[in-house]
Every structure is written in structure tokens, then in C-alpha cells.
Scaffold this active site. Structure first.
Site, PDB file in Angstrom:
ATOM      1  N   GLN A   1      -4.749   6.148   1.836  1.00 38.24           N
ATOM      2  CA  GLN A   1      -4.316   7.553   3.082  1.00 38.24           C
ATOM      3  C   GLN A   1      -4.866   8.798   2.673  1.00 38.24           C
ATOM      4  O   GLN A   1      -4.626   9.059   1.460  1.00 38.24           O
ATOM      5  CB  GLN A   1      -3.887   7.416   3.778  1.00 38.24           C
ATOM      6  CG  GLN A   1      -2.580   7.245   3.320  1.00 38.24           C
ATOM      7  CD  GLN A   1      -1.295   7.308   4.573  1.00 38.24           C
ATOM      8  OE1 GLN A   1      -0.503   8.667   5.273  1.00 38.24           O
ATOM      9  NE2 GLN A   1      -0.750   5.654   4.954  1.00 38.24           N
TER      10      GLN A   1
ATOM     11  N   HIS B   1      -4.515  13.221   4.628  1.00 39.83           N
ATOM     12  CA  HIS B   1      -4.788  14.403   5.734  1.00 39.83           C
ATOM     13  C   HIS B   1      -5.627  15.347   5.543  1.00 39.83           C
ATOM     14  O   HIS B   1      -5.671  15.048   4.606  1.00 39.83           O
ATOM     15  CB  HIS B   1      -3.257  14.403   6.041  1.00 39.83           C
ATOM     16  CG  HIS B   1      -2.361  12.982   5.493  1.00 39.83           C
ATOM     17  ND1 HIS B   1      -1.983  12.135   7.097  1.00 39.83           N
ATOM     18  CD2 HIS B   1      -0.918  12.721   4.234  1.00 39.83           C
ATOM     19  CE1 HIS B   1      -1.643  11.351   5.947  1.00 39.83           C
ATOM     20  NE2 HIS B   1      -0.760  11.501   5.155  1.00 39.83           N
TER      21      HIS B   1
ATOM     22  N   GLU C   1       2.762  16.481   3.747  1.00 41.73           N
ATOM     23  CA  GLU C   1       4.112  15.790   4.020  1.00 41.73           C
ATOM     24  C   GLU C   1       4.726  15.929   2.375  1.00 41.73           C
ATOM     25  O   GLU C   1       3.639  16.319   1.210  1.00 41.73           O
ATOM     26  CB  GLU C   1       4.087  14.331   4.177  1.00 41.73           C
ATOM     27  CG  GLU C   1       2.698  13.679   2.951  1.00 41.73           C
ATOM     28  CD  GLU C   1       2.174  12.547   3.831  1.00 41.73           C
ATOM     29  OE1 GLU C   1       2.466  11.770   3.296  1.00 41.73           O
ATOM     30  OE2 GLU C   1       1.990  12.336   4.867  1.00 41.73           O
TER      31      GLU C   1
ATOM     32  N   HIS D   1      -3.536   9.176  -1.724  1.00 41.74           N
ATOM     33  CA  HIS D   1      -2.318   8.580  -1.153  1.00 41.74           C
ATOM     34  C   HIS D   1      -1.788   7.315  -1.150  1.00 41.74           C
ATOM     35  O   HIS D   1      -2.158   7.123  -0.276  1.00 41.74           O
ATOM     36  CB  HIS D   1      -1.133   9.430  -1.001  1.00 41.74           C
ATOM     37  CG  HIS D   1      -0.818  10.141   0.164  1.00 41.74           C
ATOM     38  ND1 HIS D   1      -2.198  10.980   0.987  1.00 41.74           N
ATOM     39  CD2 HIS D   1       0.140   9.768   1.263  1.00 41.74           C
ATOM     40  CE1 HIS D   1      -1.508  10.795   2.100  1.00 41.74           C
ATOM     41  NE2 HIS D   1      -0.386   9.915   1.879  1.00 41.74           N
TER      42      HIS D   1
ATOM     43  N   ARG E   1      -8.430   6.321   6.387  1.00 39.57           N
ATOM     44  CA  ARG E   1      -7.322   5.249   5.354  1.00 39.57           C
ATOM     45  C   ARG E   1      -8.366   4.367   5.014  1.00 39.57           C
ATOM     46  O   ARG E   1      -9.544   5.168   5.273  1.00 39.57           O
ATOM     47  CB  ARG E   1      -6.298   4.370   6.483  1.00 39.57           C
ATOM     48  CG  ARG E   1      -5.738   4.586   7.259  1.00 39.57           C
ATOM     49  CD  ARG E   1      -5.134   3.780   7.663  1.00 39.57           C
ATOM     50  NE  ARG E   1      -3.220   4.434   8.518  1.00 39.57           N
ATOM     51  CZ  ARG E   1      -3.131   4.770   9.684  1.00 39.57           C
ATOM     52  NH1 ARG E   1      -4.357   4.811  10.338  1.00 39.57           N
ATOM     53  NH2 ARG E   1      -2.773   4.704  10.617  1.00 39.57           N
TER      54      ARG E   1
END
Length: 416
Positions: A110, A112, A137, A274, A293
Site C-alpha cells: 500500500q 498513502h 506514519e 510499504h 492498495r
């Protein structure tokens, strides 16, 4: 200096299929202690959430009742503190979500989006991309962690394509030869363009072809004796058991295989491919649901969007670095990251010690992971692992350990 009460939080568990089962899950044991619940050995306990995310908002324990964090803030905005309110433009919310993940099998491959892309996707497809925020993150290993983060060195990718014929077949000889030539010429832009085409060739290959090539790949690996398997080959065999014939098995040849020891961390910014493979981590992120994804998942995939958004410009550039915490005070370690949405610090205490937490520049959440503590300023009660507090800005918090070492984590707004 003002002294404030801390407020106990009662937090949610997410039972995703990839989680560890029963008491094998740190996330599950924290939830069990926090909520006084009994764990089921047949249930996966994947993520323990601390925050006000609408899919699992924590509850605040008041004297007479429990209320959700959003309700708590709505009663008195000043509880959030000026730093967070300024950051959120006076929206009554926490800009970060703190989690503990217990990973039994691979999560999806996936990425972001950055803020600009997140706003566009939310505007165009709000039913899928439910907010306009980015989702950087930080993952801090609690146990040994395996993960894919970013792309491998281009030469390593080339060697993988040459060494594993089924993968080379999916990509095509022309792209493989182009990659080798561009690496030799040290042409970063051309390498990025070809890497994108390689990622696209694999991720958009027809499912029946991928499945056939996956069978060939597994057979190729099994033609070697087991003691000759590389770490990558052992992982491929494991991934194929978890997701037989999945395209993510081939994408793994492109992605950088990371190994983190406890207390080591890695920051994952926007547009970075990642996924976590195995282990248990503390994770803190900007509050968002935006996940795009491409493989190793039964969930919705937006392959074309992922292909377009990823950062392929990697030749000669440092990839996402594994980092250690910086000790800002004895026993308190912070992890330096390039966003203001959150800041995380890990707290280590020996037996029978007293520690004053640094007065926070913003409201924060505190999670006791291991050991037993008392708070000298508020009461003499003993608090055990699974204890979670919301701590208002500018609070003084003095904690004492007892007959065990203590491990705790605190998340707050980052500094300018």
C-alpha cells in the site's frame, strides 16, 4: 506551572484477519487489561487504537460515566489545548492516532497520498477516500519486525529480474534491458520511468498469468535445497502460503526488505510503497483512512492510482532510514520525523524509579506497555500495562515504577 489531572481512556481493538491470536497478541493483551476483557484464543487481535478516530474512538472515564473523546472535547474545547486547536483550525479533534499492531501475516502492499492528492481523491470518490488528509506514519518495533518500505536499489531489482525467470517473464525483456542500461548510465530520471513501467507491468498482469508464474516461481525455489534458500526466498514461500498466486509475491522483488530490532523505528511518508510482514509495533499516524492498495489483500485495490502516485526517483538517493530514538532526558527517547501532525516518545524506567515527564507543548496520550506505575501528583493507585491517559497541555506528570521495569509511549503534536 499548572498541574492538571490526567483522564483515563478506554480504547478499542480491531480484529483484522492478519492479527495475532489470543494472548499471543500484545495488542490484544493491552486491550484485555484496558477494558477488563477476556481474550479468545481463536480471535485475531490486530490493532489497539488510542485516539478519536470515528471507526474506534476511545472513551474517557469520568467520575460518573464514560464518554467518547469527541463528546469529551465538545464539552470543553480548552481540554485540547491551544497548540492542537491552532493546528486543526479549531476543529475539536486529535490530529494523530496512536496504535499497537500485532502482525501475524502480511498486510497489504500500500501507500498513502500526500495532502494535495488526498484532497483530490476525497473530492472525486468520497465513498472510498473518506477524508482529505495525508497519512504519514511512524513504526517503532516492539519485537523483531519485518517490513517492506520503499524500493530496493535499482541494481538489486535488476538482479532479481535476471535471477528469477517467472518475474522476468511478467516484466518483459525490453524493460529489464532498459533498466540495466539506465543504471549503467546513471540516468536517474530514466531509471524512475522504467521502474514505474516495471511496477505497472507486474501489478496489472492478468490474474491467471500471475498465478501460473507464481507456481513456476515456487517450483524454481523448491528446486534448491532448503539450506540454500535466501531470506527473500523464504519470505516468498511464506507470502505464497498466505496469499497463493498473489501479484504481491512478484512486487516483493522490487520492494526493500527491512528488519527492525526492538526500539528501532522507520518513518513512512506519502507516496511510499510499504507493508508490514510480521512482528509487533507501536504505530503513530496522522488521523486518516486514506490507503491505496495493490496486492497481498482481499480488500479494494486501486492499482492505477497507486502506479501513478508512487515515488520511483530512487537512483543514488537514501531510502527510508531505520532510526533510533534520541534520548532527550534520561530514559525518554524521541523519534525525529519531518511532519508536525505527531511526535512520539518512548519511556524506559528501571525498577523503583521516579520520573517527571517533560511538560508537553500540546495535549498528549500516554500508554503503559509494560510494568506498574503510580502517579505521585494525583493518587497513590497502582496502574498496570494497558493503562491509557489523556494528558492536557502543560500538565506536570510524575510517575514512579515499582518492582518491574517500565515501558511506555506518549504521542503528542509535533513541534514547529
Amino acid at each position: 506551572m499548572k498541574k492538571h489531572n490526567f483522564y483515563p481512556l478506554f480504547c478499542k481493538i480491531q480484529q483484522y484477519a492478519w492479527g495475532k491470536f489470543g494472548t499471543n497478541s500484545i495488542a490484544g493483551k493491552l486491550w484485555s487489561s484496558n477494558q477488563d476483557k477476556i481474550l479468545d484464543s481463536n480471535t485475531p487481535y490486530a490493532e489497539f487504537w488510542v485516539g478519536d478516530h470515528p471507526n474506534g474512538p476511545s472513551e474517557v472515564g469520568l467520575k460518573s460515566k464514560k464518554v467518547t473523546i469527541p463528546e469529551f472535547f465538545s464539552q470543553d474545547l480548552s481540554l485540547l489545548g491551544p497548540s492542537i486547536l491552532n493546528f486543526t483550525n479549531n476543529e475539536p479533534r486529535l490530529p494523530f492516532l496512536l496504535k499497537v499492531l500485532s502482525i501475524n501475516k502480511s498486510l497489504s502492499i500500500q501507500s498513502h497520498p500526500d495532502k494535495k492528492l488526498a484532497k483530490r481523491l476525497h473530492s472525486q470518490r468520497p465513498e472510498i477516500y473518506k477524508d482529505p488528509n495525508h497519512k504519514p506514519e511512524l513504526a517503532i518495533a516492539l519485537t523483531y519486525l519485518e517490513a517492506f518500505v520503499g524500493f530496493r536499489d535499482p541494481l538489486e531489482i535488476y538482479n532479481n529480474l535476471m535471477n528469477y525467470q517467472p518475474c522476468k517473464d511478467l516484466v518483459g525483456v525490453e524493460l529489464v534491458n532498459n533498466l540495466k542500461k539506465q543504471i549503467s548510465n546513471k540516468d536517474g530520471k530514466a531509471v524512475a520511468k522504467t521502474l514505474k513501467e516495471i511496477f505497472k507491468a507486474i501489478s496489472t498482469a492478468k490474474a491467471d498469468i500471475v498465478s501460473t508464474k507464481a507456481d513456476e516461481l515456487i517450483e524454481l525455489i523448491h528446486n534448491k535445497s532448503e539450506n540454500e534458500f535466501t531470506s527473500d526466498e523464504k519470505l516468498i514461500l511464506r507470502l505464497n502460503k498466505q496469499f497463493p498466486g498473489d501479484v504481491g509475491i512478484f512486487l516483493s522483488f522490487l520492494m526493500k526488505y527491512r528488519h527492525l530490532k526492538p526500539n528501532q523505528a522507520i518513518f513512512i511518508g506519502p507516496n511510499t510503497a510499504h507493508n508490514y510482514l510480521a512482528g509487533e509495533i507501536i504505530e503513530c499516524m496522522a488521523t486518516s483512512d486514506n490507503v491505496i492498495r495493490a496486492g497481498l489483500t482481499p480488500k479494494y485495490k486501486d492499482v492505477e492510482q497507486l502506479i501513478e502516485m508512487l515515488d520511483y526517483d530512487i537512483l543514488g538517493k537514501p531510502s527510508n532510514q531505520i532510526m533510533d530514538g534520541v534520548e532527550i532526558e534520561k530514559g525518554i527517547f524521541q523519534y525525529k520525523i519531518p511532519v508536525q501532525d505527531f511526535l512520539v516518545q518512548i519511556i524506559h524506567m528501571g525498577k523503583n524509579q521516579t520520573l517527571q515527564l517533560p511538560t508537553s507543548h500540546s495535549s498528549s496520550v500516554f500508554l503503559l506497555l509494560n510494568g506498574t506505575i503510580s502517579n505521585k501528583d494525583q493518587d497513590q493507585q497502582k496502574y498496570s500495562s494497558g493503562t491509557v491517559w489523556f494528558i492536557p497541555q502543560d500538565s506536570e506528570i510524575n510517575i514512579s515504577s515499582h518492582d518491574q521495569t517500565v515501558l511506555a509511549v506518549q504521542a503528542m503534536l509535533g513541534k514547529n
